[in-house]
Design a protein around this motif. Structure first.
Motif, PDB file in Angstrom:
ATOM      1  N   PHE A  55     -31.157  60.477   7.791  1.00  0.00           N
ATOM      2  CA  PHE A  55     -31.304  61.704   7.524  1.00  0.00           C
ATOM      3  C   PHE A  55     -32.460  62.271   8.455  1.00  0.00           C
ATOM      4  O   PHE A  55     -32.200  63.529   8.938  1.00  0.00           O
ATOM      5  N   ASN A  56     -33.662  61.683   8.426  1.00  0.00           N
ATOM      6  CA  ASN A  56     -34.704  62.334   9.144  1.00  0.00           C
ATOM      7  C   ASN A  56     -34.155  62.430  10.764  1.00  0.00           C
ATOM      8  O   ASN A  56     -34.487  63.235  11.415  1.00  0.00           O
ATOM      9  N   GLY A  57     -33.547  61.408  11.146  1.00  0.00           N
ATOM     10  CA  GLY A  57     -33.167  61.242  12.622  1.00  0.00           C
ATOM     11  C   GLY A  57     -32.148  62.579  12.716  1.00  0.00           C
ATOM     12  O   GLY A  57     -32.084  63.013  13.826  1.00  0.00           O
ATOM     13  N   ARG A  58     -31.200  62.643  11.919  1.00  0.00           N
ATOM     14  CA  ARG A  58     -30.123  63.861  11.984  1.00  0.00           C
ATOM     15  C   ARG A  58     -30.830  65.076  12.022  1.00  0.00           C
ATOM     16  O   ARG A  58     -30.503  66.281  12.708  1.00  0.00           O
ATOM     17  N   ILE A  59     -31.652  65.341  10.679  1.00  0.00           N
ATOM     18  CA  ILE A  59     -32.238  66.706  10.467  1.00  0.00           C
ATOM     19  C   ILE A  59     -33.414  67.089  11.407  1.00  0.00           C
ATOM     20  O   ILE A  59     -33.748  68.262  11.581  1.00  0.00           O
ATOM     21  N   ILE A 105     -26.162  50.909   2.311  1.00  0.00           N
ATOM     22  CA  ILE A 105     -27.470  51.416   2.265  1.00  0.00           C
ATOM     23  C   ILE A 105     -28.567  50.662   2.784  1.00  0.00           C
ATOM     24  O   ILE A 105     -28.832  49.623   2.648  1.00  0.00           O
ATOM     25  N   ASP A 106     -29.226  51.336   3.813  1.00  0.00           N
ATOM     26  CA  ASP A 106     -30.482  50.542   4.547  1.00  0.00           C
ATOM     27  C   ASP A 106     -31.475  51.176   4.017  1.00  0.00           C
ATOM     28  O   ASP A 106     -32.492  50.240   4.240  1.00  0.00           O
ATOM     29  N   ALA A 107     -31.794  52.442   3.866  1.00  0.00           N
ATOM     30  CA  ALA A 107     -33.040  52.839   3.140  1.00  0.00           C
ATOM     31  C   ALA A 107     -32.881  53.967   2.182  1.00  0.00           C
ATOM     32  O   ALA A 107     -32.375  54.897   2.348  1.00  0.00           O
ATOM     33  N   ARG A 108     -33.694  53.730   1.154  1.00  0.00           N
ATOM     34  CA  ARG A 108     -33.569  54.900   0.100  1.00  0.00           C
ATOM     35  C   ARG A 108     -34.736  54.485  -0.835  1.00  0.00           C
ATOM     36  O   ARG A 108     -35.025  53.283  -1.377  1.00  0.00           O
ATOM     37  N   ARG A 109     -35.411  55.614  -1.269  1.00  0.00           N
ATOM     38  CA  ARG A 109     -36.694  55.548  -2.058  1.00  0.00           C
ATOM     39  C   ARG A 109     -36.083  56.542  -3.059  1.00  0.00           C
ATOM     40  O   ARG A 109     -36.022  57.673  -2.828  1.00  0.00           O
ATOM     41  N   PRO A 110     -36.809  56.221  -4.411  1.00  0.00           N
ATOM     42  CA  PRO A 110     -36.635  57.460  -5.485  1.00  0.00           C
ATOM     43  C   PRO A 110     -38.007  58.266  -5.279  1.00  0.00           C
ATOM     44  O   PRO A 110     -38.914  58.113  -4.712  1.00  0.00           O
ATOM     45  N   HIS A 111     -38.142  59.595  -5.916  1.00  0.00           N
ATOM     46  CA  HIS A 111     -39.310  60.295  -6.209  1.00  0.00           C
ATOM     47  C   HIS A 111     -40.300  59.612  -7.070  1.00  0.00           C
ATOM     48  O   HIS A 111     -40.104  58.431  -7.735  1.00  0.00           O
ATOM     49  N   SER A 112     -41.286  60.195  -7.038  1.00  0.00           N
ATOM     50  CA  SER A 112     -42.434  59.622  -7.744  1.00  0.00           C
ATOM     51  C   SER A 112     -42.525  60.042  -9.127  1.00  0.00           C
ATOM     52  O   SER A 112     -43.219  59.587 -10.168  1.00  0.00           O
ATOM     53  N   THR A 125     -35.282  60.460  -2.198  1.00  0.00           N
ATOM     54  CA  THR A 125     -36.249  61.349  -1.673  1.00  0.00           C
ATOM     55  C   THR A 125     -36.147  61.227  -0.095  1.00  0.00           C
ATOM     56  O   THR A 125     -35.796  60.187   0.537  1.00  0.00           O
ATOM     57  N   VAL A 126     -36.571  62.107   0.462  1.00  0.00           N
ATOM     58  CA  VAL A 126     -36.865  62.243   2.122  1.00  0.00           C
ATOM     59  C   VAL A 126     -38.076  63.136   2.509  1.00  0.00           C
ATOM     60  O   VAL A 126     -38.329  63.889   1.524  1.00  0.00           O
ATOM     61  N   SER A 127     -38.954  62.496   3.117  1.00  0.00           N
ATOM     62  CA  SER A 127     -39.911  63.225   3.785  1.00  0.00           C
ATOM     63  C   SER A 127     -40.311  62.969   5.091  1.00  0.00           C
ATOM     64  O   SER A 127     -40.390  61.778   5.597  1.00  0.00           O
ATOM     65  N   ASP A 132     -37.439  57.999   4.561  1.00  0.00           N
ATOM     66  CA  ASP A 132     -36.026  58.341   5.220  1.00  0.00           C
ATOM     67  C   ASP A 132     -34.688  57.774   4.442  1.00  0.00           C
ATOM     68  O   ASP A 132     -35.007  56.922   3.587  1.00  0.00           O
ATOM     69  N   PHE A 133     -33.574  58.446   4.199  1.00  0.00           N
ATOM     70  CA  PHE A 133     -32.380  57.897   3.767  1.00  0.00           C
ATOM     71  C   PHE A 133     -31.255  57.530   4.997  1.00  0.00           C
ATOM     72  O   PHE A 133     -31.217  58.235   5.641  1.00  0.00           O
ATOM     73  N   LYS A 134     -31.107  56.186   5.063  1.00  0.00           N
ATOM     74  CA  LYS A 134     -30.177  55.584   6.059  1.00  0.00           C
ATOM     75  C   LYS A 134     -29.289  54.725   5.352  1.00  0.00           C
ATOM     76  O   LYS A 134     -29.376  54.297   4.466  1.00  0.00           O
TER      77      LYS A 134
END
Length: 187
Positions: A55-59, A105-112, A125-127, A132-134
């Protein structure tokens, strides 16, 4: 990457694999703008077999120059005005479509804290630049992302090789434990 198949063979084996929807009912023009931008930036993306999406790499960095506006975003557990606020919802919707398409899914994190647009624990979440989401196209066929936002629906579809006959994937969550919040802190 070549698959060894011609367009006719690929077309015969590819179709809609999954669709995910979330709802953004509240009127919030800057947030709606940011959601629209993400959908437009991801719509039509094709990943070849073995190719990874970031996501971060693309956006990239969310900036006003790219058209992103200030809207609410979670930073260190607090909702604050952030350029690009609200983009986690289309990212979460994409994550759901990817999960239901059985992609890796390679990377994913939920919000706090829990999001109100998906069941607890099923957000992504992404920041910029770290969280990142991968995911990787772990199939032998190309996969394509189709995305749009028509208030209130954010929709992501994955096209590629169909799941095996009789197979479908449904997402669910279960709360196993909850911790009450601590005493308030005044800063």
């Amino acid at each position: 990457v070549k698959t060894g198949m011609d367009a006719k063979s690929l077309g015969a084996n590819l179709g809609l694999v999954s669709e995910a929807r979330t709802s953004a009912k509240k009127v919030n023009k800057p947030r709606d703008n940011n959601i629209t931008l993400i959908c437009k930036m991801l719509n039509g993306l094709v990943l070849q077999p073995g190719e990874q999406f970031s996501f971060n790499g693309r956006i990239g960095e969310r900036t006003a120059e790219k058209g992103f506006q200030e809207a609410g975003g979670i930073l260190d557990g607090v909702l604050v005005p952030t350029v690009g606020g609200g983009i986690c919802q289309p990212n979460t919707t994409l994550c759901h479509a990817v999960l239901m398409a059985d992609l890796q899914i390679d990377a994913r994190r939920p919000h706090s804290w829990p999001s109100d647009y998906v069941p607890i624990g099923l957000d992504a979440t992404v920041s910029w630049p770290n969280t990142d989401f991968k995911f990787t196209n772990n199939t032998d066929y190309p996969v394509a992302i189709v995305a749009w936002y028509k208030k209130p629906s954010i929709v992501f579809q994955i096209y590629g090789r169909p799941l095996e006959e009789g197979v479908s994937i449904k997402l669910s969550s279960e709360v196993l434990e909850s911790t009450p919040p601590g005493d308030p802190q005044i800063t």
